[in-house]
Design an enzyme around this catalytic site. Sequence first.
Site, PDB file in Angstrom:
ATOM      1  N   CYS A 162     -11.926 -20.229  -9.827  1.00  0.00           N
ATOM      2  CA  CYS A 162     -12.697 -20.478 -11.046  1.00  0.00           C
ATOM      3  C   CYS A 162     -13.818 -21.449 -10.682  1.00  0.00           C
ATOM      4  CB  CYS A 162     -11.811 -20.991 -12.191  1.00  0.00           C
ATOM      5  SG  CYS A 162     -11.148 -22.659 -11.995  1.00  0.00           S
TER       6      CYS A 162
ATOM      7  N   ARG B 244      -8.507 -23.043 -15.189  1.00  0.00           N
ATOM      8  CA  ARG B 244      -8.094 -21.644 -15.126  1.00  0.00           C
ATOM      9  C   ARG B 244      -7.368 -21.276 -13.841  1.00  0.00           C
ATOM     10  NH1 ARG B 244     -13.708 -18.930 -16.366  1.00  0.00           N
ATOM     11  NH2 ARG B 244     -14.358 -20.726 -15.131  1.00  0.00           N
ATOM     12  N   SER B 245      -7.942 -21.572 -12.695  1.00  0.00           N
ATOM     13  CA  SER B 245      -7.300 -21.124 -11.454  1.00  0.00           C
ATOM     14  C   SER B 245      -5.981 -21.831 -11.167  1.00  0.00           C
ATOM     15  CB  SER B 245      -8.257 -21.173 -10.263  1.00  0.00           C
ATOM     16  OG  SER B 245      -8.791 -22.453 -10.053  1.00  0.00           O
TER      17      SER B 245
ATOM     18  N   ASP C 116     -13.281 -20.058 -20.141  1.00  0.00           N
ATOM     19  CA  ASP C 116     -13.148 -21.425 -19.651  1.00  0.00           C
ATOM     20  C   ASP C 116     -12.776 -22.341 -20.822  1.00  0.00           C
ATOM     21  OD1 ASP C 116     -13.314 -23.904 -18.444  1.00  0.00           O
ATOM     22  OD2 ASP C 116     -15.229 -23.493 -17.459  1.00  0.00           O
TER      23      ASP C 116
END
Length: 162
Positions: A7, A13-14, A125
């Site tokens: 991300c 997110r990641s 995001d």
Amino acid sequence: MHLLLVCLGNICRSPMAEGALRMRLDEAGLRHVAVDSAGTGDWHAGDPSDRRAIATAARHGVDISGLRARQLQPADYTRFDWLLCADLQNLRDVQARRPAAASARIELFTRWAGAEAIGDGAIPDPYTGGQDEFEHVWSVVDAAAAAAVRSLQAGRGPTAGD
């Protein structure tokens, strides 16, 4: 199989996607799949995940508190089989940085997993939002993780981009 979730800053997110995918793979006994995460930017390198991401993952039984942000490196393009991006901008950035000798394939995480949850397959995001946005992101990454595991168990394997 070595997977890298990518991300922007590697704090929302990641890492949540990494945690969800690790949990789902572990539950399924798929120990041959290694998972890591990174960001395209270096702003948060060395920092823990966003406290809201940590809290959200914890509410779902996943501990991501030990993860530390890192920036995508040229070596990642050969170390990993797949670089799985959170959104289309991340995908474009990862493709633009691709070294000539790269062997990794690049795709959106949700598309690769066969779980395009929203219009373009992007994971939104949540950074500037509130807890509801983080919960929504968890639902998207967990659904993608579950879809990826189902594909792997069925012997198909996620193969988007073939």
